[in-house]
Scaffold this motif. Structure first.
Motif, PDB file in Angstrom:
ATOM      1  N   LEU A   1       0.924  -1.226   0.075  1.00 64.84           N
ATOM      2  CA  LEU A   1      -0.148   0.122   0.023  1.00 64.84           C
ATOM      3  C   LEU A   1       0.874   1.244  -0.025  1.00 64.84           C
ATOM      4  O   LEU A   1       0.672   1.953  -0.764  1.00 64.84           O
TER       5      LEU A   1
ATOM      6  N   GLY B   1       0.250   2.104  -3.720  1.00 62.99           N
ATOM      7  CA  GLY B   1      -1.069   2.446  -3.797  1.00 62.99           C
ATOM      8  C   GLY B   1      -2.132   1.786  -3.592  1.00 62.99           C
ATOM      9  O   GLY B   1      -2.027   0.158  -3.678  1.00 62.99           O
ATOM     10  N   LEU B   2      -3.389   2.051  -3.689  1.00 60.57           N
ATOM     11  CA  LEU B   2      -4.613   1.393  -3.383  1.00 60.57           C
ATOM     12  C   LEU B   2      -4.707   0.185  -4.419  1.00 60.57           C
ATOM     13  O   LEU B   2      -5.288  -0.815  -4.034  1.00 60.57           O
TER      14      LEU B   2
ATOM     15  N   ASP C   1      -2.701   7.117  -9.713  1.00 59.95           N
ATOM     16  CA  ASP C   1      -2.240   5.802  -8.771  1.00 59.95           C
ATOM     17  C   ASP C   1      -1.172   5.313  -9.190  1.00 59.95           C
ATOM     18  O   ASP C   1      -1.284   4.625 -10.502  1.00 59.95           O
TER      19      ASP C   1
ATOM     20  N   ARG D   1      -2.855  10.347  -4.939  1.00 57.71           N
ATOM     21  CA  ARG D   1      -3.366   9.447  -3.798  1.00 57.71           C
ATOM     22  C   ARG D   1      -3.721  10.483  -2.743  1.00 57.71           C
ATOM     23  O   ARG D   1      -3.255  11.556  -2.361  1.00 57.71           O
TER      24      ARG D   1
ATOM     25  N   GLU E   1      -2.053   9.516   3.764  1.00 53.97           N
ATOM     26  CA  GLU E   1      -1.768   7.976   4.080  1.00 53.97           C
ATOM     27  C   GLU E   1      -2.910   7.528   5.135  1.00 53.97           C
ATOM     28  O   GLU E   1      -3.344   6.396   5.049  1.00 53.97           O
TER      29      GLU E   1
ATOM     30  N   GLU F   1      -6.205   6.587   3.131  1.00 55.45           N
ATOM     31  CA  GLU F   1      -5.477   5.410   2.315  1.00 55.45           C
ATOM     32  C   GLU F   1      -5.657   4.218   2.980  1.00 55.45           C
ATOM     33  O   GLU F   1      -6.331   3.086   2.747  1.00 55.45           O
TER      34      GLU F   1
ATOM     35  N   TYR G   1      -8.061   0.924   2.791  1.00 54.92           N
ATOM     36  CA  TYR G   1      -7.507  -0.452   2.728  1.00 54.92           C
ATOM     37  C   TYR G   1      -8.187  -1.402   3.808  1.00 54.92           C
ATOM     38  O   TYR G   1      -8.900  -2.537   3.321  1.00 54.92           O
TER      39      TYR G   1
ATOM     40  N   LEU H   1     -13.649  10.275  -1.078  1.00 53.33           N
ATOM     41  CA  LEU H   1     -13.195   9.034  -1.869  1.00 53.33           C
ATOM     42  C   LEU H   1     -14.134   7.970  -1.455  1.00 53.33           C
ATOM     43  O   LEU H   1     -14.683   7.665  -0.626  1.00 53.33           O
TER      44      LEU H   1
ATOM     45  N   TRP I   1     -11.738  13.338   1.166  1.00 53.76           N
ATOM     46  CA  TRP I   1     -10.320  13.425   0.497  1.00 53.76           C
ATOM     47  C   TRP I   1      -9.267  14.358   1.072  1.00 53.76           C
ATOM     48  O   TRP I   1     -10.017  15.348   1.137  1.00 53.76           O
TER      49      TRP I   1
ATOM     50  N   ARG J   1      -2.362  14.140  -0.110  1.00 51.92           N
ATOM     51  CA  ARG J   1      -1.110  13.628   0.431  1.00 51.92           C
ATOM     52  C   ARG J   1      -0.227  14.585   0.692  1.00 51.92           C
ATOM     53  O   ARG J   1      -0.071  15.525  -0.486  1.00 51.92           O
TER      54      ARG J   1
END
Length: 410
Positions: free
Chosen positions: A264, A268-269, A293, A310, A313, A316, A320, A352, A404, A407
């Motif tokens: 990850l 990335g996702l 991504d 992205r 963190e 994200e 995940y 997101l 969202w 980053r």
């Protein structure tokens, strides 16, 4: 996760009937009790304001006013409790004023207390309620003897005025006040979630890798003792220890993957969710539509245009975790008839979006303390939303929204 001041359906009283119902009798009790409590509140408000105002030129006037407004808040709490018990009005409790230590000292606390809108609106409520209390007491009491055929309608009308006064003057001051209450609640959810994660990691380490490493150390010790006397037995024990090391390493990798997988961070996702999907018992199609991504790029390539597409963190990582938990639910509960699942991730403005769907047996519900309820709480702690659509026998569609946050490109 915005709270609304619209009147919930369960706060609405039942339709008025000519026959005196339990709700009507509660409303009558509220209206009759208005007068004595209104007298107490009116006298307190007048004495407090006049005394503090007269002494405002001295050193004790301003602190006295701050203490008076604090006691007004307590009267407001009593009125909210009475309205909740007799009128069925549910009004959120205002956020308490922080003490002098949390406010940065005595004078900042004093200034915050003096300009407290909740305290002043409670004073206004106590002042205007006296004439209204006289009217409601008179109409409700005399109506029991001379107006009883139409009294339920009069009582409902006056009780609705009281409901409006309570909601308008005794509710939290504004959207910011309500937002503070939400954030305090969400902070508790975050703390509880973090504590549960730490307990899970500690349990997994203690029961898994640690126990295996202890057994490995004991096995190597026995092999060392037999090295000269029984080389073949020692070699067999070393070979067994080698297998234990592999298992321990695998358990540690699984534990690290559960905390925050390296794929990850690096890719990335898209790549991370594809890895999760590969472990699901049904075929899973992963569609990640995030500009930039870095899936498929070089390991560690998170700079430049890739990083710009992205989310932060933390967001994200939560995304995940949500997909991982939902795919585990698919593996456990979708049923033998499930032929596949789909994971979709995309950005919609400042949100997101995540959608996980399957064609299994359905019937999933976030109520009853299920894992979906825990996911909803975790998402709510970061202003997220979880929506479950799972009719029995027609599959399950779970949609999650996260804020969202870009980053940090430092």
């Amino acid at each position: 996760m915005t709270m609304s001041h619209a009147v919930p359906d369960n706060d609405r009283p039942p339709p008025v009937r000519a026959v005196f119902s339990a709700v009507t009798w509660k409303e009558i009790a509220y209206l009759v009790s208005n007068l004595p409590l209104a007298i107490v509140g009116f006298v307190y408000a007048v004495v407090m304001v006049s005394t503090a105002g007269g002494l405002s030129v001295t050193a004790v006037g301003i602190p006295l006013l701050a203490c008076g407004l604090y006691l007004s808040r307590q009267l407001g709490r009593l009125d909210r409790a009475r309205a909740r018990g007799l009128l069925g009005v549910r009004v959120d409790e205002p956020t308490p004023i922080p003490g002098p230590k949390r406010s940065g000292g005595f004078f900042p606390w004093l200034w915050t207390s003096i300009k407290d809108p909740v305290g002043w609106r409670t004073v206004l409520y106590q002042l205007i309620r006296l004439p209204w209390g006289v009217l409601t007491f008179t109409v409700a009491l005399t109506g029991l003897f001379v107006l009883w055929p139409v009294l339920p309608y009069l009582v409902r009308l006056m009780a609705n005025v009281d409901r409006a006064m309570v909601r308008g003057l005794l509710s939290p001051s504004d959207d910011l006040e309500r937002r503070i209450a939400e954030l305090e609640s969400d902070r508790g959810v975050v703390v509880d979630t973090a504590a549960a994660d730490l307990r899970r990691i500690e349990r997994d380490l203690h029961d898994g890798a640690q126990a295996r490493l202890v057994a490995l150390a004991m096995g190597l010790g026995l092999a060392k003792e037999k090295l000269l006397e029984d080389p073949e037995g020692a070699a067999a024990m070393v070979d067994e220890a080698h297998g234990e090391v592999k298992l321990a390493l695998q358990e540690l990798r699984d534990l690290a993957r559960g905390i925050h997988p390296a794929v990850l961070t690096d890719r990335g996702l898209d790549a991370a969710l594809s890895s999760v999907a590969a472990r699901c018992v049904v075929p899973v199609k992963v569609v990640v539509d995030l500009p930039g991504d870095p899936a498929g790029g070089a390991v560690g390539d998170v700079a430049g245009d890739a990083a710009r597409g992205r989310p932060a963190e933390a967001i994200e990582g939560i995304a995940y975790f949500v997909v991982s938990e939902l795919l585990q639910n698919v593996s456990k509960h979708a049923g033998p008839g499930a032929r596949g699942a789909t994971v979709e991730v995309w950005r919609a403005g400042a949100r997101l979006m995540i959608r996980v769907s399957d064609d299994g047996r359905g019937g999933a519900s976030p109520s009853g303390g299920s894992g979906l309820a825990g996911l909803a709480e975790r998402l709510g702690a970061v202003d997220g939303v979880l929506v479950v659509d799972s009719p029995a026998g027609a599959g399950t569609v779970v949609t999650a929204e996260l804020p969202w946050r870009d980053r940090d490109r430092g």
